[in-house]
Design a protein around this motif. Structure first.
Motif, PDB file in Angstrom:
ATOM      1  N   THR A 418      -1.607   1.217   4.798  1.00  0.00           N
ATOM      2  CA  THR A 418      -0.450   2.049   5.156  1.00  0.00           C
ATOM      3  C   THR A 418       0.821   1.213   5.104  1.00  0.00           C
ATOM      4  O   THR A 418       0.823   0.050   5.486  1.00  0.00           O
ATOM      5  CB  THR A 418      -0.607   2.624   6.583  1.00  0.00           C
ATOM      6  OG1 THR A 418      -1.782   3.412   6.639  1.00  0.00           O
ATOM      7  CG2 THR A 418       0.594   3.484   6.970  1.00  0.00           C
ATOM      8  N   ILE A 419       1.896   1.842   4.633  1.00  0.00           N
ATOM      9  CA  ILE A 419       3.208   1.192   4.680  1.00  0.00           C
ATOM     10  C   ILE A 419       4.211   2.179   5.275  1.00  0.00           C
ATOM     11  O   ILE A 419       4.223   3.362   4.931  1.00  0.00           O
ATOM     12  CB  ILE A 419       3.660   0.688   3.294  1.00  0.00           C
ATOM     13  CG1 ILE A 419       4.981  -0.091   3.417  1.00  0.00           C
ATOM     14  CG2 ILE A 419       3.748   1.815   2.276  1.00  0.00           C
ATOM     15  CD1 ILE A 419       5.335  -0.896   2.183  1.00  0.00           C
ATOM     16  N   VAL A 420       5.043   1.663   6.188  1.00  0.00           N
ATOM     17  CA  VAL A 420       5.973   2.501   6.936  1.00  0.00           C
ATOM     18  C   VAL A 420       7.393   1.943   6.803  1.00  0.00           C
ATOM     19  O   VAL A 420       7.593   0.732   6.915  1.00  0.00           O
ATOM     20  CB  VAL A 420       5.601   2.540   8.439  1.00  0.00           C
ATOM     21  CG1 VAL A 420       6.589   3.393   9.221  1.00  0.00           C
ATOM     22  CG2 VAL A 420       4.188   3.060   8.633  1.00  0.00           C
ATOM     23  N   SER A 421       8.348   2.822   6.552  1.00  0.00           N
ATOM     24  CA  SER A 421       9.763   2.452   6.676  1.00  0.00           C
ATOM     25  C   SER A 421      10.484   3.605   7.330  1.00  0.00           C
ATOM     26  O   SER A 421      10.143   4.774   7.114  1.00  0.00           O
ATOM     27  CB  SER A 421      10.391   2.138   5.316  1.00  0.00           C
ATOM     28  OG  SER A 421      10.462   3.301   4.514  1.00  0.00           O
ATOM     29  N   SER A 422      11.470   3.304   8.132  1.00  0.00           N
ATOM     30  CA  SER A 422      12.147   4.333   8.920  1.00  0.00           C
ATOM     31  C   SER A 422      12.780   5.405   8.052  1.00  0.00           C
ATOM     32  O   SER A 422      12.735   6.581   8.372  1.00  0.00           O
ATOM     33  CB  SER A 422      13.214   3.676   9.803  1.00  0.00           C
ATOM     34  OG  SER A 422      13.916   4.634  10.534  1.00  0.00           O
ATOM     35  N   SER A 423      13.363   4.995   6.905  1.00  0.00           N
ATOM     36  CA  SER A 423      14.027   5.967   6.033  1.00  0.00           C
ATOM     37  C   SER A 423      13.038   6.780   5.208  1.00  0.00           C
ATOM     38  O   SER A 423      13.344   7.881   4.769  1.00  0.00           O
ATOM     39  CB  SER A 423      14.986   5.246   5.081  1.00  0.00           C
ATOM     40  OG  SER A 423      14.248   4.487   4.143  1.00  0.00           O
ATOM     41  N   GLY A 424      11.847   6.225   4.986  1.00  0.00           N
ATOM     42  CA  GLY A 424      10.847   6.893   4.164  1.00  0.00           C
ATOM     43  C   GLY A 424      10.973   6.584   2.691  1.00  0.00           C
ATOM     44  O   GLY A 424       9.980   6.537   1.957  1.00  0.00           O
ATOM     45  N   THR A 425      12.180   6.318   2.216  1.00  0.00           N
ATOM     46  CA  THR A 425      12.395   6.103   0.778  1.00  0.00           C
ATOM     47  C   THR A 425      11.730   4.822   0.300  1.00  0.00           C
ATOM     48  O   THR A 425      10.961   4.825  -0.665  1.00  0.00           O
ATOM     49  CB  THR A 425      13.904   6.049   0.463  1.00  0.00           C
ATOM     50  OG1 THR A 425      14.510   7.255   0.895  1.00  0.00           O
ATOM     51  CG2 THR A 425      14.136   5.893  -1.033  1.00  0.00           C
ATOM     52  N   SER A 426      12.011   3.705   0.962  1.00  0.00           N
ATOM     53  CA  SER A 426      11.471   2.423   0.493  1.00  0.00           C
ATOM     54  C   SER A 426       9.961   2.364   0.638  1.00  0.00           C
ATOM     55  O   SER A 426       9.263   1.833  -0.239  1.00  0.00           O
ATOM     56  CB  SER A 426      12.129   1.255   1.234  1.00  0.00           C
ATOM     57  OG  SER A 426      12.048   1.431   2.629  1.00  0.00           O
ATOM     58  N   SER A 427       9.410   2.929   1.713  1.00  0.00           N
ATOM     59  CA  SER A 427       7.945   2.927   1.848  1.00  0.00           C
ATOM     60  C   SER A 427       7.316   3.777   0.755  1.00  0.00           C
ATOM     61  O   SER A 427       6.250   3.452   0.229  1.00  0.00           O
ATOM     62  CB  SER A 427       7.521   3.418   3.231  1.00  0.00           C
ATOM     63  OG  SER A 427       7.962   4.738   3.463  1.00  0.00           O
ATOM     64  N   GLY A 428       7.986   4.888   0.402  1.00  0.00           N
ATOM     65  CA  GLY A 428       7.465   5.729  -0.664  1.00  0.00           C
ATOM     66  C   GLY A 428       7.434   5.025  -2.001  1.00  0.00           C
ATOM     67  O   GLY A 428       6.427   5.060  -2.722  1.00  0.00           O
ATOM     68  N   ILE A 429       8.521   4.347  -2.347  1.00  0.00           N
ATOM     69  CA  ILE A 429       8.607   3.664  -3.649  1.00  0.00           C
ATOM     70  C   ILE A 429       7.688   2.442  -3.678  1.00  0.00           C
ATOM     71  O   ILE A 429       6.875   2.275  -4.600  1.00  0.00           O
ATOM     72  CB  ILE A 429      10.059   3.224  -3.931  1.00  0.00           C
ATOM     73  CG1 ILE A 429      11.003   4.424  -3.880  1.00  0.00           C
ATOM     74  CG2 ILE A 429      10.147   2.513  -5.271  1.00  0.00           C
ATOM     75  CD1 ILE A 429      10.703   5.523  -4.842  1.00  0.00           C
ATOM     76  N   ILE A 430       7.818   1.576  -2.672  1.00  0.00           N
ATOM     77  CA  ILE A 430       7.036   0.338  -2.636  1.00  0.00           C
ATOM     78  C   ILE A 430       5.556   0.649  -2.445  1.00  0.00           C
ATOM     79  O   ILE A 430       4.682  -0.009  -3.027  1.00  0.00           O
ATOM     80  CB  ILE A 430       7.538  -0.592  -1.506  1.00  0.00           C
ATOM     81  CG1 ILE A 430       9.028  -0.915  -1.693  1.00  0.00           C
ATOM     82  CG2 ILE A 430       6.710  -1.860  -1.438  1.00  0.00           C
ATOM     83  CD1 ILE A 430       9.378  -1.550  -3.012  1.00  0.00           C
ATOM     84  N   GLY A 431       5.253   1.656  -1.622  1.00  0.00           N
ATOM     85  CA  GLY A 431       3.854   2.012  -1.373  1.00  0.00           C
ATOM     86  C   GLY A 431       3.139   2.450  -2.629  1.00  0.00           C
ATOM     87  O   GLY A 431       2.016   2.009  -2.913  1.00  0.00           O
ATOM     88  N   LYS A 432       3.762   3.311  -3.404  1.00  0.00           N
ATOM     89  CA  LYS A 432       3.127   3.789  -4.642  1.00  0.00           C
ATOM     90  C   LYS A 432       3.051   2.682  -5.684  1.00  0.00           C
ATOM     91  O   LYS A 432       2.078   2.581  -6.421  1.00  0.00           O
ATOM     92  CB  LYS A 432       3.906   4.992  -5.178  1.00  0.00           C
ATOM     93  CG  LYS A 432       3.731   6.232  -4.318  1.00  0.00           C
ATOM     94  CD  LYS A 432       4.567   7.393  -4.828  1.00  0.00           C
ATOM     95  CE  LYS A 432       4.408   8.602  -3.917  1.00  0.00           C
ATOM     96  NZ  LYS A 432       5.243   9.737  -4.340  1.00  0.00           N
ATOM     97  N   ARG A 433       4.078   1.850  -5.729  1.00  0.00           N
ATOM     98  CA  ARG A 433       4.096   0.771  -6.725  1.00  0.00           C
ATOM     99  C   ARG A 433       2.973  -0.236  -6.472  1.00  0.00           C
ATOM    100  O   ARG A 433       2.430  -0.805  -7.414  1.00  0.00           O
ATOM    101  CB  ARG A 433       5.451   0.061  -6.673  1.00  0.00           C
ATOM    102  CG  ARG A 433       5.641  -1.004  -7.747  1.00  0.00           C
ATOM    103  CD  ARG A 433       6.958  -1.724  -7.536  1.00  0.00           C
ATOM    104  NE  ARG A 433       8.084  -0.825  -7.691  1.00  0.00           N
ATOM    105  CZ  ARG A 433       9.305  -1.078  -7.235  1.00  0.00           C
ATOM    106  NH1 ARG A 433       9.545  -2.204  -6.576  1.00  0.00           N
ATOM    107  NH2 ARG A 433      10.291  -0.225  -7.421  1.00  0.00           N
ATOM    108  N   ASN A 434       2.599  -0.426  -5.200  1.00  0.00           N
ATOM    109  CA  ASN A 434       1.599  -1.437  -4.861  1.00  0.00           C
ATOM    110  C   ASN A 434       0.226  -0.864  -4.518  1.00  0.00           C
ATOM    111  O   ASN A 434      -0.671  -1.608  -4.128  1.00  0.00           O
ATOM    112  CB  ASN A 434       2.105  -2.288  -3.694  1.00  0.00           C
ATOM    113  CG  ASN A 434       3.223  -3.227  -4.096  1.00  0.00           C
ATOM    114  OD1 ASN A 434       2.984  -4.285  -4.671  1.00  0.00           O
ATOM    115  ND2 ASN A 434       4.465  -2.826  -3.813  1.00  0.00           N
TER     116      ASN A 434
END
Length: 674
Positions: A418-434
């Motif tokens: 799981t990856i979490v970021s408060s804005s949701g944007t960076s976790s969404g991009i980085i999470g899918k990329r990795n």
């Protein structure tokens, strides 16, 4: 939820699925109904991304200089990593948003209120209260979408301070220029316009201006001279986008003595002294929406300027534009080129390249949109091997994505759960990329039963509460420095750690560097006190940066110099018994921030060390230098690229092409510990 992002690497635009942002006190959570695509800023960003390397370098020589300086001090591989990391950071497009308040925690805005903000093109946005304004009932969503763009025009006009009856020329009749024309006409000014497009000149005429193309500039001059008794106009507002220097020069030629020229757009700025000298013309550049822009205290912390001292802030400019719309003094319908559904956003950006496109509105299906809920987004194609350690990351910023995630993956002993970021944007991009299994904007989703260890790489003020919460949920914890910001937080962490059987590791990676280990191994054999000098040429960071904020970052000494305190303790291997600190005090030339400091540490074995943490050095000088004096010899670590021995028997000089600050070794030690 759907959001539009741009890749800086190639300029491409994508519509991505990311978690909705989480609620933050003092911020407003808004479900979007419409957003406006700006033909100026957004088109410029896309064209910059699509340009070749030479064109980018030519347009940003200051960035090229920074890269070359980093190349000198840190080596080629570090520069390549840093540049690639920057290019891989997603850019959220958009800053003109209309929607309905979902949550206004800590603000005066109630759920259901219709508002405008500088939020991005996204189904849900989170915006500080100082950048949100309520929409009057008689202003449509479509009209309200132009508010933020209108405030840019308004701020330029405020710098002119035109009086009723004064003459003003608007150079450039794009979207901002057209809005400026209408605001000036509403203010009782006599307005002239200049644009290369005859159609836009005709539209400007319809709004009450008298417009000319550049080839008819002499005719414009004659008109102005006739109307002003050969004195010239009172002011020129430049809203054009062009590399030409002639725009400013022509503007000066038609401006009266002691008149004003205000630049809102982007034009060539090789100014000619004679154009300004004889007339004593004032030239000023307007900053976006108005006072508060780029001030972190205003935009991030929600601290407003006193009304009596700063009458027109960003938010109050938004409200003024909405008032003009409500009074029907601004007509945006002729300025709207096309409308697209958010699902068809990529077609909208194709249409943006059209020559006559002035603005595009994106519509959102609010009835079908349930993205206000914080839900995990699951990639069903990923399966987790339970023999490996399940990791959850809190924080998806630059250091997390560039250093921590790749190094944890390289151990081949973990599942990225799981990856979490408060804005949701960076976790969404980085999470899918990795290849993470789950992405979220809620910390609670990192504490599920399946997770074994939590990696914390958030802003420093969040560390202590996230550590305590993770330990209470029976998770191993790896936290990026610092552990906490004050002694109270340390006490609370100690209590939680004492009640836990899990590992808690702080990312003090420098002690794990091969160079540091070699120095430690060598000096451990010397039974005498050591003198250690450590220099961190930290580089300048503006005082408004979050790391300099005492409440958020704790300052750079707590946030970064702590690395060296840990490393010195590692070398000596004994307790610190005394310390002294000296900082460079404020003078007429420097701001007061605690990032120019010397720290002296005394150890119980008689060793003494000094740490020079300095932000006022040159970038071409190495960032880090460590020297250990003992046994009539010296060992020196130079920027973690070289180890030099000066008379130290048994230690050879070593040079590497790539820096090794021990991050990978530190992470592997943590994983092996689990």
């Amino acid at each position: 939820m759907k959001q539009i992002i741009q890749s800086l690497r190639d300029g491409s635009v994508s519509l991505v699925d990311v978690p909705a942002p989480n609620t933050v006190e003092g911020n407003v959570l808004i479900r979007t109904r419409m957003s406006l695509i700006s033909t100026g800023t957004e088109k410029m960003l896309i064209n910059f991304g699509k340009s070749n390397w030479f064109e980018r370098a030519r347009s940003q020589p200051d960035k090229v200089k920074m890269v070359l300086e980093k190349l000198k001090s840190d080596g080629l591989f570090s520069v390549i990593e840093a540049v690639n990391s920057k290019l891989d950071e997603p850019i959220a497009l958009g800053y003109s948003n209309v929607g309905i308040v979902i949550n206004g925690s800590g603000t005066d805005l109630k759920e259901g209120a219709r508002v405008i903000s500088n939020g991005a093109h996204s189904e849900v946005v989170r915006v500080n209260k100082n950048l949100v304004a309520e929409v009057p009932d008689n202003v449509t969503d479509e009209e309200a979408a132009f508010t933020v763009i209108g405030s840019i025009a308004l701020q330029g006009i405020r710098l002119i301070s035109p009086s009723i009856g004064e003459m003003v020329v608007v150079q450039g009749l794009g979207l901002i220029g057209m809005l400026a024309v209408q605001i000036l006409v509403a203010n009782g000014c006599k307005v002239y316009g200049v644009d290369v497009s005859k159609d836009r000149c005709n539209l400007g005429n319809a709004f009450g201006a008298k417009c000319f193309t550049p080839e008819n500039f002499e005719t414009l001059k004659s008109e102005i001279n006739k109307a002003s008794s050969n004195n010239g106009v009172d002011a020129v507002l430049i809203t054009a986008s062009s590399p030409s220097d002639e725009i400013v020069s022509n503007s000066a030629s038609i401006t009266r003595k002691r008149g004003k020229i205000v630049l809102v757009g982007v034009v060539g700025l090789n100014l000619r002294r004679d154009d300004f000298y004889k007339k004593e013309i004032t030239f000023q550049v307007s900053c976006s929406y108005g006072p508060g822009r780029y001030d972190s205290k205003y935009e991030n912390e929600g601290i407003d300027y006193p009304y009596g001292y700063v009458r027109w802030t960003e938010k109050r400019n938004f409200e003024a534009i909405l008032q003009l719309m409500s009074q029907k003094k601004i007509d945006v319908k002729p300025l709207l080129s096309a409308t697209f559904d958010i699902q068809d956003a990529l077609s909208a950006y194709d249409h943006l390249q059209s020559k006559e496109c002035m603005s595009i509105v994106l519509k959102y299906n609010i009835e079908k949109n349930d993205s206000s809920k914080n839900q995990l987004i699951t990639n069903q194609k990923i399966s987790l091997t339970r023999e490996l350690i399940n990791l959850a990351f809190m924080g998806a910023g630059n250091y997390s994505s560039r250093v921590l995630i790749p190094y944890f993956k390289s151990t081949q002993k973990v599942n990225l759960h799981t990856i979490v970021s408060s804005s949701g944007t960076s976790s969404g991009i980085i999470g899918k990329r990795n290849g993470f299994k789950f992405i979220s904007s809620d910390d609670r989703d990192a504490l599920t039963k399946e997770v074994d260890a939590v990696i914390i790489a958030t802003r420093h003020n969040d560390h202590s509460k996230q550590i305590i919460s993770s330990l209470k949920h029976n998770k191993h914890v790896f936290v990026e420095k610092p552990l906490a910001l004050n002694l109270k937080e340390i006490d609370e962490i100690e209590k939680a750690y004492g009640n836990s059987e899990k590992i808690l590791t702080v990312g003090y990676n420098r002690r794990f560097s091969p160079f540091a280990k070699k120095v430690k191994s060598a000096i451990d054999k010397i039974n005498e006190p050591k003198n250690i000098i450590m220099t961190m040429n930290a580089g300048f960071i503006p005082s408004e940066h979050w790391t300099q904020n005492e409440k958020i970052g704790g300052g750079r000494i707590i946030g970064e110099a702590c690395h060296y305190i840990d490393l010195m303790r590692f070398f000596v291997g004994r307790k610190i018994i005394n310390y002294q600190t000296s900082r460079l005090e404020k003078n007429d030339f420097h701001e007061t921030v605690d990032d120019k400091c010397t720290i002296t540490l005394e150890f119980e074995d008689g060793s003494v060390g000094s740490i020079h943490y300095l932000s006022n050095g040159g970038k071409s000088f190495p960032k880090e230098r460590i020297e250990v004096f003992c046994n009539n010899s010296v060992l020196q670590i130079d920027n973690f690229l070289k180890l030099r021995s000066f008379g130290f028997k048994g230690v050879n000089n070593i040079s590497n092409f790539k820096q090794n600050k021990g991050q990978k070794e530190c992470i592997l030690d943590f994983i092996n510990g689990i």
